[in-house]
Design a protein around this motif. Structure first.
Motif, mmCIF file in Angstrom:
data_model
loop_
_atom_site.group_PDB
_atom_site.id
_atom_site.type_symbol
_atom_site.label_atom_id
_atom_site.label_comp_id
_atom_site.label_asym_id
_atom_site.label_seq_id
_atom_site.Cartn_x
_atom_site.Cartn_y
_atom_site.Cartn_z
ATOM 1 N N HIS A 115 0.947 -0.883 -0.127
ATOM 2 C CA HIS A 115 0.003 0.247 -0.185
ATOM 3 C C HIS A 115 1.044 1.000 0.028
ATOM 4 O O HIS A 115 0.114 2.547 -0.170
ATOM 5 C CB HIS A 115 -0.820 0.294 1.199
ATOM 6 C CG HIS A 115 -2.213 -1.166 1.366
ATOM 7 N ND1 HIS A 115 -1.420 -2.496 2.181
ATOM 8 C CD2 HIS A 115 -3.032 -1.314 0.980
ATOM 9 C CE1 HIS A 115 -2.672 -3.091 2.030
ATOM 10 N NE2 HIS A 115 -3.711 -2.298 0.959
ATOM 11 N N GLU A 116 2.286 0.917 0.202
ATOM 12 C CA GLU A 116 2.618 2.090 0.336
ATOM 13 C C GLU A 116 2.604 3.251 -1.084
ATOM 14 O O GLU A 116 2.938 4.697 -1.041
ATOM 15 C CB GLU A 116 4.251 2.165 0.366
ATOM 16 C CG GLU A 116 5.153 2.317 0.557
ATOM 17 C CD GLU A 116 6.731 2.948 1.119
ATOM 18 O OE1 GLU A 116 7.750 3.399 1.706
ATOM 19 O OE2 GLU A 116 6.895 1.240 1.176
ATOM 20 N N ILE A 117 3.199 2.573 -1.796
ATOM 21 C CA ILE A 117 3.000 3.132 -3.438
ATOM 22 C C ILE A 117 1.828 4.402 -3.552
ATOM 23 O O ILE A 117 1.614 5.797 -4.154
ATOM 24 C CB ILE A 117 3.008 3.027 -4.456
ATOM 25 C CG1 ILE A 117 3.147 3.394 -5.283
ATOM 26 C CG2 ILE A 117 2.005 1.645 -5.052
ATOM 27 C CD1 ILE A 117 3.798 2.819 -7.009
ATOM 28 N N TYR A 118 0.594 3.408 -2.955
ATOM 29 C CA TYR A 118 -0.919 4.547 -2.665
ATOM 30 C C TYR A 118 -0.676 5.626 -1.757
ATOM 31 O O TYR A 118 -0.944 6.891 -2.342
ATOM 32 C CB TYR A 118 -2.024 3.521 -2.989
ATOM 33 C CG TYR A 118 -1.813 2.283 -3.966
ATOM 34 C CD1 TYR A 118 -1.857 2.873 -5.364
ATOM 35 C CD2 TYR A 118 -1.839 1.161 -3.261
ATOM 36 C CE1 TYR A 118 -2.123 1.888 -5.686
ATOM 37 C CE2 TYR A 118 -1.677 0.195 -3.722
ATOM 38 C CZ TYR A 118 -2.039 0.225 -5.490
ATOM 39 O OH TYR A 118 -2.216 -1.009 -6.382
ATOM 40 N N PHE A 119 -0.004 5.335 -0.556
ATOM 41 C CA PHE A 119 -0.263 6.191 0.392
ATOM 42 C C PHE A 119 1.078 7.262 -0.270
ATOM 43 O O PHE A 119 1.014 8.729 -0.308
ATOM 44 C CB PHE A 119 0.232 5.891 1.597
ATOM 45 C CG PHE A 119 1.068 6.927 2.472
ATOM 46 C CD1 PHE A 119 -0.233 7.105 3.905
ATOM 47 C CD2 PHE A 119 2.066 7.707 2.655
ATOM 48 C CE1 PHE A 119 0.509 7.864 3.972
ATOM 49 C CE2 PHE A 119 2.522 8.258 3.845
ATOM 50 C CZ PHE A 119 1.711 8.966 4.580
ATOM 51 N N HIS A 120 1.295 7.308 -0.919
ATOM 52 C CA HIS A 120 2.954 8.165 -1.551
ATOM 53 C C HIS A 120 1.993 9.236 -1.809
ATOM 54 O O HIS A 120 2.164 10.208 -2.602
ATOM 55 C CB HIS A 120 4.674 7.773 -1.861
ATOM 56 C CG HIS A 120 5.026 8.013 -3.029
ATOM 57 N ND1 HIS A 120 6.344 8.955 -1.718
ATOM 58 C CD2 HIS A 120 4.864 8.579 -3.857
ATOM 59 C CE1 HIS A 120 7.329 9.965 -2.378
ATOM 60 N NE2 HIS A 120 6.328 9.906 -3.794
ATOM 61 N N THR A 121 0.890 8.091 -2.943
ATOM 62 C CA THR A 121 0.701 9.455 -4.223
ATOM 63 C C THR A 121 -0.151 10.333 -3.252
ATOM 64 O O THR A 121 0.133 11.355 -3.930
ATOM 65 C CB THR A 121 0.018 8.088 -5.307
ATOM 66 O OG1 THR A 121 1.046 7.919 -5.634
ATOM 67 C CG2 THR A 121 -1.064 8.920 -6.087
ATOM 68 N N MET A 122 -0.618 9.326 -2.243
ATOM 69 C CA MET A 122 -1.771 11.112 -1.652
ATOM 70 C C MET A 122 -0.896 11.639 -1.236
ATOM 71 O O MET A 122 -1.666 12.661 -1.331
ATOM 72 C CB MET A 122 -3.288 9.704 -0.941
ATOM 73 C CG MET A 122 -4.093 9.366 -1.669
ATOM 74 S SD MET A 122 -5.020 8.204 -0.733
ATOM 75 C CE MET A 122 -4.039 7.068 0.251
ATOM 76 N N GLU A 123 0.446 11.079 -0.415
ATOM 77 C CA GLU A 123 0.693 12.495 -0.058
ATOM 78 C C GLU A 123 1.404 13.274 -0.861
ATOM 79 O O GLU A 123 1.107 14.470 -0.299
ATOM 80 C CB GLU A 123 2.168 11.785 1.117
ATOM 81 C CG GLU A 123 2.820 12.041 2.079
ATOM 82 C CD GLU A 123 4.139 11.904 2.309
ATOM 83 O OE1 GLU A 123 3.862 11.861 3.615
ATOM 84 O OE2 GLU A 123 4.226 10.944 1.822
#
Length: 269
Positions: free
Chosen positions: A147-155
């Motif tokens: 999920h880190e790549i999705y969190f990063h995009t939202m961040e």
């Protein structure tokens, strides 16, 4: 799950002006900028630009120090002095470069064995060689959380929107005042009339430039970047050439002077 380690000095992007993160001036601003870390999508890395080769990188009017990116490794090129990783995140494709350590064991311990199809996080500084942008890595690690790549995009999008619109429930940083005046002109509207009294004899554009310079917190030491001035005074009928001419006229008259470089100005007071 790692969140990338924060993004701007003073702990929050919401306190920053559009001119530069941190609101600091001179060498202090540059020092803070070099130690800040901003999350970016690869599309944002591609969109960032420099006014010239020695200038800071900027994105949508905001200076960018260190960046953190995340993406799938689609290619690894091993060279004599460095490794070049091509990353993709669904928004674009960017290269990340990391230099070999002198000791091969240290190199393996520090950087690991990055392979194609891995998802990795890269932290470093943006660079350009010719027309190709890349991130010069100071740290690379595999991403273990799916999920880190999705969190990063939202961040990354949250930081960008916050810099553009301001804090939630707060006034947008780029909000226009009535009459299509810029946020900088609106900020300076509360300035005491006496502060501008000595400039009443100047042409309108030159007065507006003085007003912008006086309204910025950076004017005390490091000066205000020409891009901030241009964005604040630019409106219909005002061209880049006319702004440049007005700045030259103000310098010739001794009203303003350059500070850290030819692109930063301060009022002569």
């Amino acid at each position: 799950m790692s969140q990338g380690g924060g993004f701007y000095p003073n702990s929050s992007p919401f306190n920053q002006s559009q001119a530069s993160p941190g609101g600091a001036s001179g060498e202090t601003k540059r020092s803070e900028l070099s130690h800040s870390v901003r999350p970016l999508t690869l599309a944002q890395v591609i969109k960032a630009h420099q006014a010239h080769t020695d200038a800071e990188w900027t994105l949508e009017g905001n200076e960018v120090g260190q960046v953190t990116i995340i993406g799938h490794v689609v290619n690894v090129t091993e060279q004599t002095t460095n490794f070049l990783y091509t990353l993709e995140d669904g928004t674009g494709k960017v290269e990340a470069r990391r230099w070999r350590e002198q000791n091969s064991e240290e190199d393996a311990d520090k950087w690991g064995d990055i392979q194609v199809n891995q998802v990795i996080r890269v932290t470093g500084h943006m660079k350009a060689f010719g027309n190709r942008k890349y991130v010069n890595a100071v740290n690379i690690r595999p991403s273990e959380d799916p999920h880190e790549i999705y969190f990063h995009t939202m961040e990354a999008l949250t930081v960008s929107l916050s810099l553009h619109n301001g804090m939630p429930n707060g006034p947008p940083i780029g909000q226009k005042s009535p009459g299509n005046a810029s946020a900088y002109a609106a900020q300076s509207s509360g300035m005491a009339n006496d502060d501008m009294a000595e400039y009443r004899h100047l042409p309108h554009l030159q007065r507006e430039i003085i007003r912008v310079l006086l309204a910025q917190p950076e004017h005390d030491e490091g000066g205000v970047h020409v891009g901030v001035v241009a964005k604040a005074v630019q409106k219909e009928g005002v061209t880049g050439a006319s702004i440049s001419d007005a700045l030259d006229a103000l310098m010739d008259a001794g009203q303003i002077f350059t500070t850290s470089d030819d692109a930063h100005f301060q009022v002569s007071r």
